[in-house]
Design a protein around this motif. Structure first.
Motif, PDB file in Angstrom:
ATOM      1  N   LYS A 129       0.855  -1.188   0.000  1.00 49.63           N
ATOM      2  CA  LYS A 129       0.000   0.000   0.000  1.00 49.63           C
ATOM      3  C   LYS A 129       0.890   1.236   0.000  1.00 49.63           C
ATOM      4  O   LYS A 129       1.918   1.258   0.682  1.00 49.63           O
ATOM      5  CB  LYS A 129      -0.898   0.016   1.249  1.00 49.63           C
ATOM      6  N   TYR A 130       0.514   2.245  -0.772  1.00 49.77           N
ATOM      7  CA  TYR A 130       1.227   3.517  -0.633  1.00 49.77           C
ATOM      8  C   TYR A 130       0.240   4.670  -0.624  1.00 49.77           C
ATOM      9  O   TYR A 130      -0.844   4.610  -1.206  1.00 49.77           O
ATOM     10  CB  TYR A 130       2.307   3.692  -1.711  1.00 49.77           C
ATOM     11  N   THR A 131       0.623   5.719   0.092  1.00 53.19           N
ATOM     12  CA  THR A 131      -0.208   6.894   0.276  1.00 53.19           C
ATOM     13  C   THR A 131       0.614   8.133  -0.044  1.00 53.19           C
ATOM     14  O   THR A 131       1.778   8.227   0.355  1.00 53.19           O
ATOM     15  CB  THR A 131      -0.708   6.986   1.733  1.00 53.19           C
ATOM     16  N   VAL A 132      -0.002   9.077  -0.738  1.00 51.39           N
ATOM     17  CA  VAL A 132       0.663  10.327  -1.106  1.00 51.39           C
ATOM     18  C   VAL A 132       0.160  11.438  -0.189  1.00 51.39           C
ATOM     19  O   VAL A 132      -1.057  11.583   0.016  1.00 51.39           O
ATOM     20  CB  VAL A 132       0.383  10.699  -2.576  1.00 51.39           C
ATOM     21  N   PHE A 133       1.085  12.206   0.378  1.00 51.21           N
ATOM     22  CA  PHE A 133       0.706  13.351   1.188  1.00 51.21           C
ATOM     23  C   PHE A 133      -0.056  14.343   0.302  1.00 51.21           C
ATOM     24  O   PHE A 133       0.431  14.743  -0.764  1.00 51.21           O
ATOM     25  CB  PHE A 133       1.967  14.006   1.759  1.00 51.21           C
ATOM     26  N   PRO A 134      -1.274  14.749   0.702  1.00 48.71           N
ATOM     27  CA  PRO A 134      -2.111  15.570  -0.199  1.00 48.71           C
ATOM     28  C   PRO A 134      -1.458  16.856  -0.673  1.00 48.71           C
ATOM     29  O   PRO A 134      -1.691  17.298  -1.803  1.00 48.71           O
ATOM     30  CB  PRO A 134      -3.352  15.861   0.661  1.00 48.71           C
ATOM     31  N   ASP A 135      -0.613  17.490   0.171  1.00 49.04           N
ATOM     32  CA  ASP A 135       0.008  18.764  -0.207  1.00 49.04           C
ATOM     33  C   ASP A 135       1.345  18.593  -0.908  1.00 49.04           C
ATOM     34  O   ASP A 135       2.025  19.582  -1.191  1.00 49.04           O
ATOM     35  CB  ASP A 135       0.202  19.637   1.042  1.00 49.04           C
ATOM     36  N   SER A 136       1.726  17.358  -1.178  1.00 51.97           N
ATOM     37  CA  SER A 136       3.021  17.133  -1.811  1.00 51.97           C
ATOM     38  C   SER A 136       3.005  17.579  -3.260  1.00 51.97           C
ATOM     39  O   SER A 136       2.016  17.418  -3.991  1.00 51.97           O
ATOM     40  CB  SER A 136       3.378  15.640  -1.743  1.00 51.97           C
ATOM     41  N   ALA A 137       4.127  18.131  -3.680  1.00 52.62           N
ATOM     42  CA  ALA A 137       4.289  18.502  -5.089  1.00 52.62           C
ATOM     43  C   ALA A 137       4.736  17.319  -5.922  1.00 52.62           C
ATOM     44  O   ALA A 137       4.785  17.398  -7.156  1.00 52.62           O
ATOM     45  CB  ALA A 137       5.310  19.638  -5.210  1.00 52.62           C
ATOM     46  N   MET A 138       5.046  16.199  -5.256  1.00 54.28           N
ATOM     47  CA  MET A 138       5.516  15.017  -5.966  1.00 54.28           C
ATOM     48  C   MET A 138       4.311  14.183  -6.400  1.00 54.28           C
ATOM     49  O   MET A 138       3.738  13.437  -5.618  1.00 54.28           O
ATOM     50  CB  MET A 138       6.437  14.183  -5.068  1.00 54.28           C
ATOM     51  N   PRO A 160       0.143  12.076 -12.215  1.00 51.97           N
ATOM     52  CA  PRO A 160      -0.783  13.106 -11.730  1.00 51.97           C
ATOM     53  C   PRO A 160      -2.242  12.644 -11.890  1.00 51.97           C
ATOM     54  O   PRO A 160      -2.583  11.957 -12.857  1.00 51.97           O
ATOM     55  CB  PRO A 160      -0.474  14.306 -12.611  1.00 51.97           C
ATOM     56  N   ASN A 161      -3.069  13.004 -10.917  1.00 55.38           N
ATOM     57  CA  ASN A 161      -4.499  12.669 -10.884  1.00 55.38           C
ATOM     58  C   ASN A 161      -4.777  11.216 -10.515  1.00 55.38           C
ATOM     59  O   ASN A 161      -5.943  10.800 -10.479  1.00 55.38           O
ATOM     60  CB  ASN A 161      -5.190  13.000 -12.216  1.00 55.38           C
TER      61      ASN A 161
END
Length: 455
Positions: A129-138, A160-161
């Protein structure tokens, strides 16, 4: 999940709560709240951001994985995890054995979290499982996970998206596990800790497969007195984490009064099955020191119980009453008006002889309210077993335990006569006192029991 969820996080120092809600029917989105709680009182000064180390961490060998500045090793080094983004330097940090965080330039938050969960109990697979920090520019990166045991690799390209949360529930083959069932019921101990141990009752309780665990040991002091803890928990594959209590306050024999029993939370005992003859025990207690060790089977699987560690399906000879005693009579037994003490039976074959291994969890024969446990075994003759029992003393709990300190003293006999699958009579003849009463099952037959008492 898309069920309704309320997640509450409490700062137990300040009493402050943060609550997060997910409505029914909506996929649970990742939550990253970087302003949830202060790290110290405001009067102490401003909060400090995370600081990236000036130099890479030295390589560390964990299992088959080499951990360095850009690589995290999870599950004791079995899995090698990296996250790569074009034009950005990653920093990996193992946050727990199954989870890593990755930073890309900004030291105040992790851009990506990667977790690997052992889903063997559900589908014999490891889940990624992986999660992206919502405010990350990556928002354009690649997650690579390699299983160092066989070199198999999973690559996840995030564009993206794409969703902020991605889960692969069939990433890698899981470990071969033995699901806990009734064939693991019985007594377990470590040879270097002979004189204490565990006995399991594995049955369906309230419609749920459950491990009832008894830990018979000694007090955490130099008194040499006995102690026992008990608890139950649902089974999850090859593991169970059992919350247990320790009881005191009552007396042995006729003066016993269930109203005198005081139950205190002791902590948890985690059981992991390694194979049919070995388990890993890990205790975490607020009252006693933590212990962790490997235990082995002391008694065979109950007679006639089928499952992963199946023993030959045999039964004892029928008594004149027509009752044939087998493993279906194993488990926890008690008397309702003596709630707070009781018996656990393990019925197995030793050298071809059907045998009752009996534990009686009770209290000292005085007004101290201290615990006591009696243990013994005897061949089953028809529907009866007359068991000589001993009481132990002299040892200590935890690292101070020494089997040579254990003193075993004869404590008389406990005769058990089964009238049916749900009724037995116990007759206690002991220097502690004589007593006779009927008992009934507390849990029912072990999972997988065959014979007349099969559920």
């Amino acid at each position: 999940t898309n069920v309704e969820v309320t997640l509450t996080v409490t700062d137990i120092t300040t009493g402050e709560d943060m609550e997060y809600f997910n409505p029914l029917g909506q996929p649970f989105e990742p939550i990253t709240d970087t302003a949830a709680f202060a790290t110290c009182p405001k009067s102490f000064g401003p909060l400090l951001p995370l600081q990236a180390p000036a130099t890479p961490k030295p390589p560390r060998l964990l299992g088959g994985c080499v951990e360095d500045f850009s690589t995290a090793c999870l599950h004791e080094g079995r899995f090698e995890v990296t996250v790569a983004a074009f034009g950005a330097d990653q920093q990996a940090q193992r946050l727990a054995d199954g989870t890593a965080g990755f930073l890309f330039g900004n030291p105040t938050f992790f851009d990506v979290f990667v977790s690997i969960a052992d889903g063997s109990a559900a589908n014999d697979q490891y889940w990624v499982k992986y999660t992206v920090f919502p405010d990350s520019a990556m928002n354009n990166f690649t997650v690579t996970v390699r299983d160092t045991t066989d070199g198999s690799t999973r690559v996840y390209q995030h564009a993206p998206n794409d969703p902020l949360f991605v889960q692969d529930q069939a990433a890698f083959d899981g470990d071969d596990v033995i699901t806990i069932d009734g064939t693991l019921a019985g007594s377990w101990f470590a040879s270097e800790r002979d004189g204490e141990g565990f006995i399991f009752d594995i049955a369906v309780v309230g419609g749920v497969p459950t491990l009832v665990l008894y830990y018979f040991t000694f007090e955490n002091n130099t008194s040499g007195r006995q102690a026992w803890v008990i608890g139950s928990a649902p089974l999850i594959g090859d593991k169970a984490s059992v919350p247990v209590i320790i009881a005191d306050g009552a007396q042995f024999g006729a003066p016993f009064d269930p109203a005198d029993v005081t139950r205190t939370d002791w902590g948890h005992v985690k059981v992991t099955v390694l194979d049919c003859n070995r388990i890993l025990i890990e205790s975490n207690s607020t009252l006693f020191p933590a212990v962790s060790y490997e235990a082995m089977r002391l008694t065979p699987a109950p007679i006639g119980v089928q499952g992963a560690c199946q023993a030959p399906a045999k039964t004892s000879a029928a008594a004149p009453s027509g009752i044939a005693i087998d493993g279906g009579y194993s488990g926890s037994w008690f008397r309702l008006d003596r709630d707070g003490e009781g018996f656990i039976f393990n019925i197995a074959e030793f050298d071809g002889v059907p045998t009752l291994v009996l534990f009686y969890f009770t209290y000292e024969n005085n007004t101290s309210g201290r615990q006591a446990w009696l243990v013994g075994s005897a061949p089953i003759q028809g529907n009866m077993a007359d068991v000589p029992v001993v009481v132990t003393s002299g040892a200590q709990f935890g690292d101070a335990f020494d089997p040579s300190d254990v003193v075993r003293t004869g404590a008389g006999n406990i005769k058990v006569t089964w009238q049916s699958c749900t009724l037995a009579t116990v007759e206690i003849t002991s220097p502690l006192g004589n007593l006779s009463f009927d008992i009934m099952p507390l849990t029912g037959p072990p999972i997988g029991a065959t014979g007349v008492c099969a559920p």
